[in-house]
Write a protein that holds these residues in place. Structure first.
Motif, PDB file in Angstrom:
ATOM      1  N   TYR A  13      -7.137   2.713   3.453  1.00  0.00           N
ATOM      2  CA  TYR A  13      -6.155   2.167   3.141  1.00  0.00           C
ATOM      3  C   TYR A  13      -4.876   2.434   3.386  1.00  0.00           C
ATOM      4  N   TYR A  14      -4.589   3.977   2.972  1.00  0.00           N
ATOM      5  CA  TYR A  14      -3.209   4.543   3.108  1.00  0.00           C
ATOM      6  C   TYR A  14      -2.954   4.966   4.708  1.00  0.00           C
ATOM      7  N   LEU A  15      -3.686   5.494   5.248  1.00  0.00           N
ATOM      8  CA  LEU A  15      -3.678   5.935   6.767  1.00  0.00           C
ATOM      9  C   LEU A  15      -3.437   4.528   7.543  1.00  0.00           C
ATOM     10  N   ARG A  16      -4.439   3.743   7.290  1.00  0.00           N
ATOM     11  CA  ARG A  16      -4.193   2.397   8.063  1.00  0.00           C
ATOM     12  C   ARG A  16      -2.978   1.682   7.910  1.00  0.00           C
ATOM     13  N   VAL A  60       0.791  -1.267   0.086  1.00  0.00           N
ATOM     14  CA  VAL A  60       0.191   0.074   0.023  1.00  0.00           C
ATOM     15  C   VAL A  60       0.837   1.327  -0.065  1.00  0.00           C
ATOM     16  N   LEU A 102      -2.642   1.126  -8.243  1.00  0.00           N
ATOM     17  CA  LEU A 102      -2.885   0.787  -7.107  1.00  0.00           C
ATOM     18  C   LEU A 102      -2.664   1.950  -6.014  1.00  0.00           C
ATOM     19  N   THR A 129      -2.645   5.052  -6.840  1.00  0.00           N
ATOM     20  CA  THR A 129      -3.490   6.181  -7.071  1.00  0.00           C
ATOM     21  C   THR A 129      -4.644   5.833  -6.100  1.00  0.00           C
ATOM     22  N   PHE A 130      -5.236   4.728  -6.171  1.00  0.00           N
ATOM     23  CA  PHE A 130      -6.383   4.246  -5.602  1.00  0.00           C
ATOM     24  C   PHE A 130      -6.430   4.522  -4.015  1.00  0.00           C
ATOM     25  N   VAL A 131      -5.173   4.109  -3.605  1.00  0.00           N
ATOM     26  CA  VAL A 131      -5.071   4.187  -1.872  1.00  0.00           C
ATOM     27  C   VAL A 131      -5.121   5.542  -1.533  1.00  0.00           C
ATOM     28  N   LEU A 132      -4.698   6.364  -2.321  1.00  0.00           N
ATOM     29  CA  LEU A 132      -4.743   7.756  -1.870  1.00  0.00           C
ATOM     30  C   LEU A 132      -6.074   8.508  -2.063  1.00  0.00           C
ATOM     31  N   SER A 133      -6.761   8.044  -3.078  1.00  0.00           N
ATOM     32  CA  SER A 133      -8.069   8.597  -3.513  1.00  0.00           C
ATOM     33  C   SER A 133      -8.907   8.965  -2.333  1.00  0.00           C
ATOM     34  N   ALA A 134      -9.563  10.195  -2.724  1.00  0.00           N
ATOM     35  CA  ALA A 134     -10.772  10.390  -1.827  1.00  0.00           C
ATOM     36  C   ALA A 134     -11.496   9.297  -1.613  1.00  0.00           C
ATOM     37  N   GLY A 135     -11.765   9.192  -0.222  1.00  0.00           N
ATOM     38  CA  GLY A 135     -12.544   7.723   0.186  1.00  0.00           C
ATOM     39  C   GLY A 135     -11.919   6.620   0.330  1.00  0.00           C
ATOM     40  N   SER A 136     -10.852   6.483  -0.185  1.00  0.00           N
ATOM     41  CA  SER A 136      -9.936   5.450   0.116  1.00  0.00           C
ATOM     42  C   SER A 136      -8.759   5.549   0.948  1.00  0.00           C
ATOM     43  N   ARG A 137      -8.428   6.832   1.100  1.00  0.00           N
ATOM     44  CA  ARG A 137      -7.332   7.202   1.875  1.00  0.00           C
ATOM     45  C   ARG A 137      -7.335   6.870   3.398  1.00  0.00           C
TER      46      ARG A 137
END
Lengths: 494, 473, 88
Positions: free
Chosen positions: A374-377, A311, A361, A363-371
């Motif tokens: 995925y990213y922060l987690r 991630v 992948l 781009t997705f984990v940073l995108s609004a709604g996923s951040r």
């Protein structure tokens, strides 16, 4: 022994004693390159002419009675994601196939200052993303011990060059194991130093908070020599820090009094091949018999490391590779009517599949709604992994694990799903996430006669301790064997 | 239905540091394209940013001037989008933790005082410049890439278009006063986006807002706010709904237009900039920056009024340029005249008539003060004073001496003037009769004749008094 | 949030064919599944490391490579500018 097969330390001594010249060393290595390259394909660009000039200068200096810098006359390979001024730097990608950097990476400047001779730019997985070196647009590099197997990746070219004598030692880069895993697969030593100990200026970025320039060599002392030549703070890299103390000492290789080695059971369970587990534990017991103490440690979040790594590294990669847009350098698609088309076509035609997959992948984990999900987690989980290591180091000086769950796999294997390939990083990624130094050391051969590697991980800036433990092991077991090229041919009766 | 206007501003100011924010390239306007660039600001592979301490210092000083909390521990973030003027395809900015937050600016003086809350000030890098070539291609110049910016974001506390102008003038004044930015809007070193919304008077929640971009001047910002307020008012009054959007201000047509590319809200995918780590400002440094702030314009205006007795208007005019105020105070230090008189000469003659800034070497402040003393004491008429002012720069004499030499000194002696007056009254019986008959305007004519007879040196006020006494008596 | 490959590709300025779309979605989903199993609450995070402040730069001009060297890899130049198609 041929000159190309000697260690850098030995060559350095021979040079200063006038037992050989820098030109002879270079000639030996380039002749080896000519012999091996048709099979091995470890290099993208060979820089023989320039190298011979560099070697000639070293000989001049020697003749004039001058003091030689530490790496004088030693042929070194440079992974092709490190910028070399005036020499194309491709990252094994169509995107940068014609890119000639107008400046040198900091580590290349330091190597030049140290008098090293540059053999050329070694092959890698495209943009350093991969574990087999098969995603290079220039074709795969082969494992010197068995041409039907991968050398590992992404620094497969550097590892194969060092293992085969096509370079005396080499620089690679390690984001999730890209120096250690190929080192293990090819039977050489691979060091990923503490995050920040070596400047990243000029290292073409993959994942900025995880990338480090790494060292590959045939002995622990050579690894230390190379690390020292390039380590240290660089004002151009705000994440780089000053080196604490020299690591290559006269005592490197002597027994380490009271060494406590942590053994995390989590790293010896699951998908690990039994022969690899055996080799690594044998190495642990060798050290234990010689006076080290084995201490059980808990690294329960180890199983999260792979997910966290993919991630976070993909997120950063998606950002670092956004600059490749066909505007200022790099591949530009032909006949683009408008800007959007320029971007989309240049990037789609310039990047290979694995790179595109990771960009998407990330781009997705940073995108609004996923951040958040995925990213922060993943960030938080990564911090927990780092904390766990720190707690474990209260009980031991270094942690010993296998470098990889198995030995080098076949050229045709693990092509079905990317996840199959990602699993080979499962023991190496945690050190990148925690910014810790980690060293892969050859520790025998597996059932298929391919090398096995053990990994030593230490607290930040503990390179001296790690190299000390590894050098002690090397003294106990004798020098790591250099593969005989053509063994594959012998084995398969070709 | 009556509506209340709420305007918030996002002001970008380029800092006038010597170098760019993340590299050692020169920060200079007007160089040939792509000559002030390096691998870092051009986003070459392998290049890395390093933050400038001077940029932090300047941003903190502005934060202090706007009474902000300084977040001593903060960081930078990547704001990602694709555009040819953005070489890395991300802008290094600050998202979650800006350098400064929760400040205010008070607009007062002659106007009704209003406090505008400053939500945040953060640092970021500027992008390059695009030039549209006639053949349809776009040309890119990266000289401006990496020039340091501060972004000042206000709460929607401005409630009238004029307030927008006052606010921007004051921000510009403060930035110049601190030496943080030269704020030349024509060079793009200060830019402003305007956010406008309307809500029914008394309603608690703000209405839907529109953001206006492409504003190049302060007057443009004022007109944009006014236009947008009117546009939204008309929609609401006709029962319509305001579409939340970004609009482009067209200064030539004097209207706002929907932006050509209607994109959904951009997804900037912010994340912390890994190459720059954590910014930590030592407590001591932050305190020192506060203590060494120069006098701010609001404080200076107040002081000029109280210390020198000038009017609020004059104080504002003098403060509008640090050079003017400095010139004024230097002149006042000579102790020769009153503040009002000197201010008049600076603002009325130097500026208004000759279009000269006091900074431009025309006349030393002390000599102007001496001239002002002469007019104040009635020794020189205003007209004579203007003549003198023109002659002074090329003369080494003091104003008094030169006035005497040029015969400009006013004749104040009652006896001498009385004899002139007597003669004029004798020579012009018709106006005398007119005056006595009630046509008071005839006095002016007589005063004029006396002035002529005295070679222009007669003190008109004294003449007027003498004539009046003679005529009435 | 569900993975909308087309939208993500647009954000990343990548063109993907219909065939690629399916395979990519499958591959990425597999990794996301792995990521979805990460612990929900692994502890607080500010992300700020106040004990390791980033070094800063002095406000001094440093020389750089020439314009020619820096633009040498540019696909298209005109009078010192880089050139791209119209920005619409």
């Amino acid at each position: 022994m041929e000159l190309y097969a000697q260690t850098a330390e030995t060559l350095g001594r021979m040079l200063r004693r006038r037992e050989c010249s820098a030109m002879e060393i270079a000639a030996s290595v380039f002749s080896r390159i000519r012999a091996c390259e048709p099979d091995l394909h470890a290099y993208i660009t060979v820089t023989e002419a320039a190298a011979l000039e560099q070697a000639a200068k070293v000989d001049e200096k020697l003749a004039a009675g001058g003091k030689l810098p530490p790496l004088a006359g030693i042929p070194v390979g440079i992974k092709d994601n490190l910028c070399t001024k005036g020499v194309r730097t491709t990252c094994a990608s169509r995107m940068l196939a014609a890119f000639v950097p107008p400046y040198d990476a900091a580590v290349c400047e330091k190597l030049a200052e140290a008098g090293a001779v540059f053999t050329g730019k070694t092959n890698l997985d495209e943009f350093a993303m991969g574990s087999s070196s098969r995603s290079s647009i220039y074709g795969p590099t082969k494992n010197p011990l068995d041409f039907a197997r991968v050398p590992g990746g992404s620094s497969g070219g550097s590892a194969a060059a060092v293992a085969s004598g096509e370079a005396v030692f080499a620089l690679g880069s390690d984001t999730g194991g890209s120096v250690r895993q190929p080192a293990a697969y090819c039977g050489v030593v691979g060091l990923k130093p503490t995050y920040g100990s070596v400047s990243r200026y000029g290292l073409i970025a993959f994942a900025s908070s995880l990338d480090q320039v790494g060292m590959l060599a045939r002995s622990v002392r050579d690894t230390a020599l190379l690390f020292e030549a390039v380590a240290g703070r660089d004002v151009r890299d705000a994440t780089s820090v000053e080196m604490a103390a020299p690591v290559l000492t006269a005592g490197l290789g002597q027994p380490v009094e009271g060494l406590r080695i942590g053994i995390p059971s989590a790293y010896f369970e699951g998908s690990i091949a039994p022969d690899v587990a055996e080799r690594v534990m044998e190495a642990a017991h060798t050290l234990e018999k010689a006076g080290a103490r084995l201490v059980p440690v808990t690294l329960s979040s180890a199983h999260d490391a792979l997910a966290v790594y993919y991630v976070l590294s993909s997120a950063e990669a998606s950002s670092n590779l956004a600059r490749y847009d066909g505007v200022r350098y790099g591949y530009r698609a032909a006949d683009c009517e408008n800007l959007q088309s320029l971007y989309e076509r240049s990037r789609s035609e310039g990047f290979g599949d694995e790179v595109k997959r990771r960009i998407l992948l990330g781009t997705f984990v940073l995108s609004a709604g996923s951040r958040e999900a995925y990213y922060l987690r993943a960030q938080r989980a990564g911090q927990r992994i780092a904390r766990e290591f720190n707690e474990a180091f209260a009980l031991c000086d270094c942690i010993l694990t296998p470098t990889t769950p198995e030995t080098a796999f076949g050229m045709g294997e693990k092509l079905e799903s990317p996840l199959d390939l990602y699993v080979s990083d499962c023991y190496t990624v945690a050190a990148n996430l925690a910014g810790l130094p980690a060293l892969s050391v050859p520790c025998g051969f597996g059932a298929n006669r391919m090398p096995a590697g053990m990994q030593l991980v230490g607290p930040r800036f503990s390179e001296r301790a790690l190299l000390g433990a590894a050098a002690w092991y090397e003294t106990l077991c004798g020098p790591f064997p250099m593969p005989a090229l053509g063994e594959w041919r012998d084995r398969h009766g070709v | 239905m009556e509506y209340e206007l709420s305007v918030g501003l996002e002001v970008h100011a380029e800092l006038n540091t010597k170098t760019k924010i993340f590299c050692g390239c020169e920060n200079r306007f007007g160089a040939p394209p792509n000559t002030l660039v390096c691998p870092v600001c051009m986003g070459l592979p392998g290049a890395l940013p390093v933050l400038s301490e001077a940029v932090l210092a300047q941003a903190v000083r502005m934060g202090h001037a706007l009474h902000c909390d300084i977040n001593r521990v903060c960081r930078l973030d990547r704001k990602q989008y694709f555009y040819p003027d953005l070489p890395k395809a991300y802008q290094i900015s600050q998202n979650e933790i800006p350098l400064c937050s929760e400040g205010f600016l008070e607009l007062s003086g002659d106007r009704e005082p209003v406090r505008i809350r400053i939500e945040r000030i953060h640092i970021e890098e500027d992008a390059g410049k695009l030039v549209h070539a006639p053949d349809g291609r776009t040309l890119v110049d990266y000289n401006r890439c990496g020039v340091p910016l501060i972004e000042i974001v206000t709460a929607p506390d401005l409630h009238a278009p004029e307030q927008v102008g006052w606010f921007l003038e004051e921000i510009r004044l403060i930035l110049r006063c601190l030496g943080v930015s030269d704020c030349r809007m024509e060079e793009g070193s200060m830019r402003c986006d305007v956010n406008v919304s309307l809500r029914p008077v008394g309603a608690a929640a703000l209405g839907d807002r529109c953001e206006l971009k492409n504003i190049a001047t302060i007057s443009g910002a004022v007109r944009a706010a006014a236009y947008e307020a009117a546009r939204q008012r008309e929609i609401l009054q006709n029962g319509g709904v305001i579409e939340r959007e970004t609009r482009r201000w067209d200064d030539v047509q004097n209207k706002s237009l929907p932006m050509r590319s209607k994109e959904e809200t951009a997804d900037y995918r912010f994340f912390p900039e890994p190459d720059l780590g954590t910014v930590v400002l030592p407590e001591e440094q932050v305190r020192t920056l506060l203590e060494t702030l120069p006098e701010l314009p609001a404080d200076r205006r107040r002081r000029l009024c109280t210390q020198y007795g000038v009017s609020g208007y004059a104080a504002a005019q003098l403060t509008a340029d640090p050079a003017r105020a400095g010139y004024f105070e230097q002149g006042m230090a000579a102790g020769l005249c009153s503040g009002k008189e000197l201010a008049n000469w600076i603002l009325g003659d130097l500026l208004a008539m000759r279009g000269l800034e006091p900074g431009e070497p025309f006349i030393e402040p002390e000599r102007l003060a001496a001239l002002a003393a002469l007019t104040e004491q009635g020794k020189l008429s205003r007209t004579a004073g203007k003549t003198l002012l023109a002659a002074l720069p090329s003369s080494g004499l003091s104003p008094g001496e030169l006035a005497r030499k040029m015969g400009l000194l006013q004749e104040n002696d009652s006896a001498a003037l009385a004899s002139i007056a007597e003669k004029v009254l004798r020579d012009y019986p018709v106006p005398v009769a007119d005056y006595r008959a009630g046509k008071t305007k005839a006095l002016g004519f007589l005063v004029g004749k006396c002035m002529a007879a005295s070679g222009g040196r007669g003190n008109p006020a004294v003449l007027r008094r003498i004539l009046t006494e003679m005529l009435d008596g | 949030m569900k993975l909308d490959i087309r939208h993500i590709a647009k954000l990343a300025r990548l063109e993907i064919s219909e065939q690629e779309e399916q395979q990519l979605a499958r591959d990425i989903d597999a990794i996301l599944q792995m990521a979805g199993r990460l612990p929900e609450n692994a502890g607080a995070q500010t992300g700020l490391e106040a004990d390791r402040p980033a070094p800063l730069r002095r406000d001094i001009c440093t020389p750089s490579a020439s314009r020619e060297a820096l633009l040498a890899n540019a696909p298209e130049l005109r009078d010192g500018y880089l050139v791209v198609p119209k920005t619409v």
